[in-house]
Design an enzyme around this catalytic site. Structure first.
Site, PDB file in Angstrom:
ATOM      1  N   ARG A 139       4.028   2.071  -3.285  1.00 38.10           N
ATOM      2  CA  ARG A 139       3.570   0.814  -2.682  1.00 38.10           C
ATOM      3  C   ARG A 139       3.549   0.872  -1.165  1.00 38.10           C
ATOM      4  O   ARG A 139       2.684   0.255  -0.521  1.00 38.10           O
ATOM      5  CB  ARG A 139       4.476  -0.333  -3.139  1.00 38.10           C
ATOM      6  N   THR A 146      -1.956   3.900 -10.677  1.00 41.61           N
ATOM      7  CA  THR A 146      -3.076   3.512 -11.524  1.00 41.61           C
ATOM      8  C   THR A 146      -3.972   2.511 -10.804  1.00 41.61           C
ATOM      9  O   THR A 146      -3.498   1.557 -10.208  1.00 41.61           O
ATOM     10  CB  THR A 146      -2.563   2.908 -12.838  1.00 41.61           C
ATOM     11  N   GLN A 186      -1.391  13.608 -13.537  1.00 40.75           N
ATOM     12  CA  GLN A 186      -0.335  13.007 -14.343  1.00 40.75           C
ATOM     13  C   GLN A 186      -0.937  12.490 -15.644  1.00 40.75           C
ATOM     14  O   GLN A 186      -1.984  11.838 -15.634  1.00 40.75           O
ATOM     15  CB  GLN A 186       0.360  11.855 -13.615  1.00 40.75           C
ATOM     16  N   HIS A 205      12.483   7.501 -10.189  1.00 39.10           N
ATOM     17  CA  HIS A 205      12.268   6.167  -9.624  1.00 39.10           C
ATOM     18  C   HIS A 205      13.562   5.382  -9.795  1.00 39.10           C
ATOM     19  O   HIS A 205      14.050   5.241 -10.921  1.00 39.10           O
ATOM     20  CB  HIS A 205      11.113   5.479 -10.344  1.00 39.10           C
ATOM     21  N   CYS A 235       6.513   4.838 -16.904  1.00 43.97           N
ATOM     22  CA  CYS A 235       5.618   3.680 -16.877  1.00 43.97           C
ATOM     23  C   CYS A 235       6.222   2.524 -17.681  1.00 43.97           C
ATOM     24  O   CYS A 235       6.538   2.676 -18.862  1.00 43.97           O
ATOM     25  CB  CYS A 235       4.255   4.049 -17.446  1.00 43.97           C
TER      26      CYS A 235
END
Length: 724
Positions: free
Chosen positions: A590, A322, A395, A508, A427
């Site tokens: 990241r 995002t 997404q 994740h 999220c």
């Protein structure tokens, strides 16, 4: 002139401890070659002829060990991480951090005023940046003597005089890029027209036979662009641009989503029927089961034959991010080797309401609609056609099946370039979680299964995938059971409907509670990967025997791909996860924000010690790509500036491998105060957002006085005084 690029590659001799080469020797600017260092963090081996050189310092947990000559130390100071430096808030890369402005009334009290937001993730204001006087759209893209009729007529309060606008209505042309418009140079046209802050490079004054002098735009810029009032939305090289009329019709509920309506009507009836059945007394179980089966009806739509997709060793994936995962950044990553990309996470309900902001997230660059790299080393799903595949997927997130189903039908109808649609179930942001979407779906597996089944039923040939976390709480990991449900279906729905048809799952390796406070758990990811392998084998057996009639419910002919996500920061991490966790591919978030060339490292299988000049060139490319995507006018340039500064907030965290004592680098290690190998490298490592603004001004010109950038942490303005 660009500095030479230095590469590091682990040879077999280096890994085994033999040979005389040194991977660090090419990084030394003076003196004899440094001692060879084993990359598995074992003790340094010292050759006889360099025995007088000091040994490396022991690696400290959580600390990026900088070579002593680059440390900034006061007399007697130890090289430790400054505790005043902020802990990075990386949640902002994974979910929206504040409500939309339209939600102000909902967030306010009785007086309608908005409540003050608290915490680090409060909404940040970037100021307003626009021309001093607005130029009317009727003349914005036409030559001086050829305006279109203004629909407001005499009531229009915008400026219609192009000469006056150029003189008084905006600031002077920028001098960056040699004063030449980067968009016009690349495409021979500029969608910003007269509003472009480089317009002098693609305009001229011509004299007619009658003596009148007219200002005209050069090239295709002088032609009326398709789209009329929204001509500025048409950008070169940008795909999946939805016409404004479609968004307007969505806002007025004029789009007929018949497939979704029929499916949801069936779902409501079936849900009520099953609810009555499962709430009956156990004593009457047999009779009630027969009654349920007698009343059961088939859904109006079943999953169609989906397009086959592929994930493999050669397809590293850029995670949906995002804000930071915008089109210019994705374009840069694709150029550097990313094989699969995702849009930023969009909210399902705003998409259905036709909100421009969320539909803008669905746009892709033309480089993203090309096939991914395909060089498989193992068996490939039967029927996969790489020539029909593409890199870009979207997404979305939703809290209710009806939103997910309708959003899916809408996306597949109006977006021609879609690899897949991914449902976000990970999220962690409070706004998303409290609404029942994102990671809240981890505790609502039945609801999630209904979403995926419904999305599959209305998505045509576009596959449906999911991204999940290990669970909501640290003491309750739910991913294994959820993976089983996504692969085979819940026991209450499997017999009638078959598998949900989830084509791929990304896990994740953290819980929602952990956020980013701990390292990703790749051991748990490996356990789930082993389960996926078993489920794929089960699906293959079922499709060959009793389930032939329901084969269209199985994704990819019976194979569900499984991807891991978390803390991948080098090619060493990437291949370690493939080989040890046994995932099909790795999704990188990241790590790509901090060093976008990680995809290039993966392709080449070696470290790349990018010089400061090379890294600044990536910043320049982002600026160019930003103006192509958002425009070269006042608004577009400052949108580019805002997102460039967001990018630099991650980009500045990169520690050059040439000044590290230990490899591989870790994404969670923080460096002590250090200086770079030159002034530019030191500037790029600055944590002061004012330095980020200076870097942006190298390519985007001076920031207007109205522009305001608030970093995620106020403490980012903290500066470490450096010598020299």
């Amino acid at each position: 002139m660009a500095e030479p690029q230095v590469t590091l590659k682990r040879t077999e001799d280096e890994i085994n401890g033999s040979g005389t080469g040194s991977p660090d020797s090419t990084l030394s600017n003076d003196g004899p070659a440094l001692k060879r260092v084993r990359l598995d963090n074992s003790a340094a081996e010292v050759s006889r002829d360099t025995a007088q050189k000091p040994l490396q310092r022991e690696r400290m947990r959580g600390v990026a060990m900088i070579k002593e000559e680059y440390l900034i130390l006061a007399p007697g100071q130890l090289p430790i991480v400054d505790e005043r430096a902020p802990v990075e808030d990386d949640d902002a890369a994974e979910g929206r951090t504040a409500p939309n402005p339209q939600d102000n009334q909902q967030n306010g009290g009785r007086d309608g005023k908005r409540k003050k937001q608290k915490g680090q993730n409060k909404e940040r204001e970037f100021g307003t940046f626009s021309d001093a006087v607005r130029l009317c759209n009727s003349v914005a893209w036409t030559n001086e003597f050829s305006p279109r009729p203004c629909k407001f007529g005499d009531r229009c309060n915008a400026l219609h005089d192009i000469r006056k606008y150029l003189k008084e209505g905006r600031r002077p042309d920028l001098e960056t890029f040699g004063g030449k418009c980067p968009v016009f140079d690349a495409y021979g046209k500029c969608p910003s027209g007269w509003r472009c802050l480089y317009v002098k490079s693609h305009m001229k004054e011509i004299e007619h036979e009658d003596g009148r002098k007219e200002l005209v735009l050069l090239g295709d810029s002088g032609k009326t662009l398709a789209g009329g009032e929204d001509a500025g939305e048409v950008k070169p090289g940008v795909m999946n641009v939805v016409p404004p009329q479609v968004k307007f019709d969505l806002s007025k509920k004029r789009i007929n989503l018949q497939k979704s309506e029929e499916y949801l009507e069936w779902l409501a009836k079936d849900t009520e029927l099953s609810r009555k059945h499962y709430h009956k007394q156990k004593a009457a179980d047999s009779d009630e089961t027969n009654e349920y089966r007698a009343q059961y009806t088939e859904p109006p739509f079943k999953p169609s034959e989906k397009r086959r997709i592929y994930f493999g060793r050669e397809t590293p994936v850029l995670a949906p991010l995002t804000t930071q995962g915008n089109l210019p950044f994705r374009r840069l990553c694709v150029e550097l080797g990313a094989q699969v990309t995702y849009s930023e996470m969009a909210l399902g309900l705003p998409l259905l309401q036709g909100q421009k902001a969320d539909w803008t997230l669905m746009r892709a660059h033309e480089s993203e609609v090309t096939p991914p790299r395909f060089n498989p080393t193992g068996p490939v799903v039967q029927g996969y056609d790489n020539s029909k595949d593409l890199k870009f997927g979207v997404q979305i997130t939703a809290h209710a099946p009806w939103i997910a189903v309708k959003a899916t039908e809408t996306l597949t109808r109006f977006l021609p370039h879609l690899r897949l649609i991914d449902i976000n179930c990970g999220c962690p942001i409070d706004m998303i979680y409290k609404s029942g979407a994102g990671s809240a779906l981890l505790d609502a597996p039945a609801r999630l299964e209904k979403m995926i089944r419904g999305m599959n039923a209305v998505s045509g040939e576009v596959p449906i995938t999911a991204k999940i976390r290990m669970g909501v709480r640290d003491d309750k990991h739910t991913a294994q059971k959820l993976v089983e449900r996504l692969a085979l279906g819940g026991p209450d729905m499997r017999d009638q409907l078959g598998a949900p048809g989830c084509a791929a799952v990304t896990l994740h390796g953290r819980t929602r509670q952990q956020r980013y406070t701990r390292a990703a758990d790749w051991g748990y990811i490996a356990e789930c990967a082993a389960l996926i392998k078993q489920y794929n084998e089960t699906n293959n057996d079922l499709s060959e025997t009793v389930r032939m009639a329901e084969e269209n419910t199985l994704p990819n002919g019976g194979k569900m791909y499984f991807l891991g996500n978390g803390d991948c920061f080098s090619h060493v991490d990437y291949y370690d996860h493939l080989d040890n966790a046994k995932v099909d591919s790795v999704m990188i978030g990241r790590g790509a924000l901090i060093k976008p060339w990680i995809f290039e490292e993966i392709e080449k299988g070696q470290y790349l010690d990018k010089s400061a000049t090379e890294r600044l060139a990536y910043v320049e490319k982002f600026a160019r790509y930003g103006m192509e995507a958002w425009g070269s006018d006042e608004l577009g340039i400052n949108y580019t500036r805002r997102f460039l500064l967001e990018f630099l907030s991650f980009f500045s965290r990169y520690v050059p491998i040439g000044i590290l004592e230990h490899l591989p680098p870790s994404i969670n290690e923080r460096p002590p105060a250090y200086r770079g190998r030159d002034d530019l490298e030191t500037l790029l490592a600055s944590k002061n957002y004012k330095d980020w603004i200076k870097i942006s001004e190298m390519f985007l010109g001076p920031a207007p006085t109205e522009f305001n950038f608030q970093p995620k942490h106020k403490s980012n303005s903290y500066e470490i005084e450096a010598e020299g």
